[in-house]
Design a protein around this motif. Structure first.
Motif, mmCIF file in Angstrom:
data_model
loop_
_atom_site.group_PDB
_atom_site.id
_atom_site.type_symbol
_atom_site.label_atom_id
_atom_site.label_comp_id
_atom_site.label_asym_id
_atom_site.label_seq_id
_atom_site.Cartn_x
_atom_site.Cartn_y
_atom_site.Cartn_z
ATOM 1 N N UNK A 35 -41.176 4.798 52.190
ATOM 2 C CA UNK A 35 -41.013 3.350 52.139
ATOM 3 C C UNK A 35 -39.551 2.995 51.869
ATOM 4 N N UNK A 36 -38.971 3.687 50.885
ATOM 5 C CA UNK A 36 -37.578 3.409 50.554
ATOM 6 C C UNK A 36 -36.661 3.702 51.724
ATOM 7 N N UNK A 37 -36.918 4.819 52.372
ATOM 8 C CA UNK A 37 -36.083 5.231 53.508
ATOM 9 C C UNK A 37 -36.145 4.198 54.631
ATOM 10 N N UNK A 85 -50.336 4.266 46.292
ATOM 11 C CA UNK A 85 -49.783 3.964 47.625
ATOM 12 C C UNK A 85 -50.074 2.545 48.067
ATOM 13 N N UNK A 86 -51.373 2.173 48.162
ATOM 14 C CA UNK A 86 -51.699 0.806 48.571
ATOM 15 C C UNK A 86 -51.108 -0.229 47.622
ATOM 16 N N UNK A 87 -51.070 0.117 46.319
ATOM 17 C CA UNK A 87 -50.525 -0.818 45.334
ATOM 18 C C UNK A 87 -49.055 -1.118 45.624
ATOM 19 N N UNK A 88 -48.301 -0.057 45.887
ATOM 20 C CA UNK A 88 -46.878 -0.240 46.189
ATOM 21 C C UNK A 88 -46.714 -1.001 47.501
ATOM 22 N N UNK A 89 -47.554 -0.678 48.483
ATOM 23 C CA UNK A 89 -47.491 -1.398 49.759
ATOM 24 C C UNK A 89 -47.726 -2.882 49.544
#
Lengths: 613, 252
Positions: A23-25, A152-156
């Motif tokens: 995600x960061x990339x 994962x979904x939380x960060x998304x």
């Protein structure tokens, strides 16, 4: 059934950690258009910093969460430092040079980590809650993995809210689509870029810290993480967050089930999937066609053959090289043989990257195929050395021809990634096919023929072959073929409109480059007497990239100077310091900042300026 | 003699009919202007002629040969030269080399690996450059040329395959008014002397009425008028489109 479910859930958990890095990339790339090679290093730093923080905190879940966030903030700060000190100065530089600079950071971080945390893997002592299991369909599922599934979904979701509900997020999305326009509207780009980089770095840091309970902080995390993250980002589509999550799921599940069903080829599987996705959807699953930053295409400088004075310099250097074996020792002679091989290797990459406009991140594939081809020819087919040195380039060229059919229609970062994928596949095959290739132990006893067994003779042979090949490559680039190839790079639209077939021109360039790299590999095999999978490693591909970019992609002088300088620098550093990565990394960064055109390119320009004045 | 014949070509992008059932033809030595307000479908029309876009329906024939849906590469081989709205040249080469590459492609000498490129078709390239008035700049880098000179270089490249048809998309966009007239006069001379059919799109009405033999007017993808300068000037529908009558306005 329970086993399948647990495997599935494990896949979901590792998808989350993949996504954090990817995600960061992808966000950083979307806005700054910098492919951040150092992203894996930030992930690794996150793990180490996380270890330092968490091993001093009490073991409760809240303390753990706090520690992870703290590590994330720390890495975000490191990100700011990198962005402000380095990237801000090179946003206008060519894409590949930015990549080179971030690779310099990778090297620096590797040595810093070694210096600060030592060479041992660092594991976290896990408190009871982290070790507990949950019963799912009769199988034990680690509680921590279940937590990871949610992250994962939380960060998304959090990122989605950030990008759609805040002014900053709107600006980031606008800049991803058209950064000149955003700048024209009076938005402070610097601040935007810095904060985006900090966010991406922070995510990588959190990802690293979260990886601790299931593994360790170790010195190999950076390249593993960056390779995985590149795959995810490219499969998902550069700059697309949902794409990155989707790709994380795909890759992680593939790995989770692949390791059970096809343990032999898991290494290959991921890259095969990536290759298939890119061939079917050249912009990734959810990616859109990249818009070039405006005005980029016309910043190309005029390519001229060398002036007579410089040619005489080359002739002088060549004479010196022929004469050298009489006055240098055996060690220096082996270093010089290595330099010559590196020169041919770099020159072959130049054909692709310079006039071909095809950045290859997996050039070691051809080198390795040549080396293994030569080794098979000698050991398996009992051929002589000269015959093996014919097999090497032809084998590599054949592979390039097959592979080239898939890649020549891709461009830029996608092409770079597919070449990387191919190199990884070749590496995995050589690594895993133990019965044929000896796996990690390699193939030993690949010695030159009797008449060339004297190191001096072998040096002269290498000198003759390498110099002749470089000159032939150079000649082809100044011939109609090279001009037509360069035409397709300069303006694809115009090239097509004057009847040039970009696909076949690029394919031939790839095959020529593959053959030359294969020959270099064959020579390397005989000079070392052995071949190993490391011949195809990412490190070696990066070596070639660094050599070409260090010298400059403008003309053939670039890779030649770059290869000599890099190999020389490298061997010298090995002798004087054990912090060679740090010094090399800093030198690369300094060179990028001082010589944005590469050593040869910049020197040539200065020389021209001196003469015109 | 008819060089290009276009019969009922159409193209839709999603629900938008960019070009609807357009037919026309261009004769050798004729300068035909394709005009219309922004979004009228000029560029789409153009791209269908040179192969960048395939039409949904209709036929394009060049000198009697069906070229509908062929690639730009094939179409160039059949004798169509093209200049672009935003110039597309090879920035890492000199002006002469730009033309030489086009000549190498035309004479099918691309797959040569030894003899240096500068030794091929130099005189022919200089001849073409002289025709467009760029002979003195032959050794300069294409990347540093002034915009008007780039346009002239493009013209020289487009002439390298001795085309029967020359397509010029907004040839004078971004040029100073005096340069515009000079460039189009050059094209006019080339069309007359060599019998090249020239089709061009243009926003500058002085240029259009100054050099075009015939004018086509597109609006919202449809051909609404065709004729010489005076006829177009007095056409009611054209006046409505350009000046706006309120009822049928689709223009600026």
């Amino acid at each position: 059934m329970g086993f399948v479910l647990v495997q599935f859930l494990t896949g979901l958990a590792s998808a989350s950690s993949l996504f954090l890095v990817a995600a960061g990339l992808t966000v950083i790339f979307g806005v700054t258009r910098v492919v951040n090679f150092a992203h894996g290093s930030l992930y690794m730093l996150g793990a180490y910093l996380g270890w330092t923080i968490l091993s001093r905190l009490p073991g409760g879940p809240a303390w753990f969460a706090g520690g992870v966030v703290l590590a994330g903030l720390g890495i975000a700060a490191v990100g700011v430092l990198i962005e402000v000190l380095l990237l801000q100065r090179i946003y206008k530089a060519p894409e590949l040079l930015q990549l080179l600079a971030t690779f310099g950071v990778v090297l620096v971080v590797q040595d810093l980590v070694l210096k600060l945390w030592g060479p041992n893997d660092l594991t976290l002592s896990r408190p009871p809650w982290m070790r507990s299991f949950v019963q799912i369909a009769g199988e034990r599922m680690p509680f921590y993995d279940l937590l990871m599934i949610g992250i994962g979904p939380l960060v998304l979701l959090a990122l989605w809210l950030l990008f759609t509900r805040t002014r900053w997020g709107t600006l980031v999305r606008a800049a991803t689509q058209d950064r000149e326009m955003v700048a024209a509207l009076g938005v402070d780009q610097r601040l935007l870029f810095t904060t985006v980089f900090a966010l991406g770095a922070g995510l990588a840091g959190i990802g690293g810290a979260l990886a601790l309970p299931d593994g360790s902080a170790n010195g190999q995390m950076d390249l593993t993480a960056i390779t995985d993250a590149f795959v995810v980002v490219v499969v998902g589509g550069l700059g697309s967050l949902p794409g990155a999550y989707l790709a994380s799921l795909l890759i992680a599940l593939l790995q989770a089930f692949g390791i059970v069903l096809l343990p032999k080829i898991t290494l290959v599987l991921v890259f095969v999937v990536m290759a298939v996705v890119l061939v079917v959807r050249p912009n990734g699953l959810l990616g859109r066609k990249l818009t070039l930053a405006r005005g980029e295409a016309n910043t190309l400088a005029l390519v001229r053959p060398a002036e007579p004075a410089l040619r005489w310099l080359g002739v002088a250097a060549l004479l010196l090289a022929v004469w050298a074996p009489w006055f240098v020792g055996p060690f220096a002679l082996s270093v010089m043989t290595e330099m010559l091989v590196a020169m041919l290797f770099a020159a072959s990459l130049h054909v692709m990257m310079g006039p071909g406009g095809m950045p290859s991140f997996g050039h070691a594939a051809w080198f390795g195929l040549g080396a293994y081809g030569a080794a098979f020819a000698v050991k398996g087919l009992a051929l002589s050395m000269p015959a093996a040195l014919v097999v090497a380039p032809f084998g590599a060229a054949l592979a390039a021809l097959v592979f080239g059919g898939f890649v020549v229609r891709l461009s830029g970062v996608y092409l770079a990634m597919l070449t990387l994928a191919f190199a990884q596949i070749v590496w995995a095959v050589m690594f895993q096919a133990v019965s044929v290739t000896g796996g990690d132990n390699g193939i030993l006893g690949v010695w030159p023929a009797g008449w060339a067994s004297n190191p001096r003779v072998f040096y002269w042979l290498t000198l003759a072959i390498c110099v002749a090949c470089v000159l032939v490559l150079r000649r082809a680039l100044y011939a109609p073929f090279g001009y037509a190839l360069r035409a397709t790079r300069d303006s694809a639209l115009r090239a097509e409109a004057i009847g040039l077939n970009a696909g076949s021109l690029r394919l031939v360039a790839l095959v020529i480059a593959g053959a030359a790299a294969g020959l270099a590999g064959g020579l390397a095999a005989f000079s070392k007497g052995s071949v190993f999978p490391t011949y195809i490693s990412i490190d070696r591909s990066v070596d070639a990239l660094v050599m070409v970019l260090l010298g400059g992609v403008q003309s053939m002088a670039g890779p030649v100077v770059g290869a000599l300088a890099y190999t020389g620098l490298f061997d010298m550093l090995l002798m004087v310091t054990d912090l060679w990565r740090l010094v090399l990394g800093l030198s690369i960064i300094a060179l990028v900042l001082v010589f944005p055109q590469g050593i040869a390119g910049t020197t040539y320009r200065l020389w021209l300026r001196g003469r015109e004045a | 003699m008819t060089i290009l014949n276009v019969a009922g070509i159409s193209k839709s992008f999603g629900g938008v009919r960019a070009v609807a059932d357009v037919s026309f033809s261009v004769a050798a030595g004729e300068m035909l202007a394709l005009i219309g307000p922004n979004g009228a479908g000029k560029s789409t029309c153009f791209n269908m002629l040179n192969g960048q876009t395939a039409p949904d329906s209709g036929r394009v024939t060049l000198q009697g040969r069906d070229i509908t849906g062929l690639s730009p590469r094939r179409i160039w081989r059949l004798g169509v030269g093209r200049t672009f709205q935003i110039t597309a040249t090879f920035a890492s080469m000199t002006v002469r080399e730009n033309v030489q590459v086009a000549l190498l492609a035309h004479h099918r000498r691309v797959w040569r690996f030894l003899r240096p490129a500068f030794a091929w078709f130099g005189a022919e390239a200089d001849g073409l450059l002289a025709q467009v008035g760029m002979a003195e700049q032959a050794s300069r880098a294409a990347g540093v040329l002034a915009y008007g000179d780039l346009k002239r270089l493009e013209l020289a490249i487009a002439l390298a395959n001795a085309p029967a048809l020359l397509l010029m998309d907004e040839p004078t966009a971004g040029m100073a008014p005096s340069e515009r007239v000079a460039l189009m006069r050059l094209a006019r001379d080339l069309a007359s002397q060599r019998g090249i059919a020239v089709l061009f799109t243009e926003h500058d009405m002085d240029v259009v009425f100054g050099v075009a033999d015939r004018i086509l007017v597109l609006n919202r993808g449809e051909l609404i008028a065709e004729g010489d300068g005076p006829a177009i000037r007095s056409d009611a529908r054209v006046r409505a489109v350009y000046l706006g009558s309120g009822a049928t306005s689709g223009g600026h």
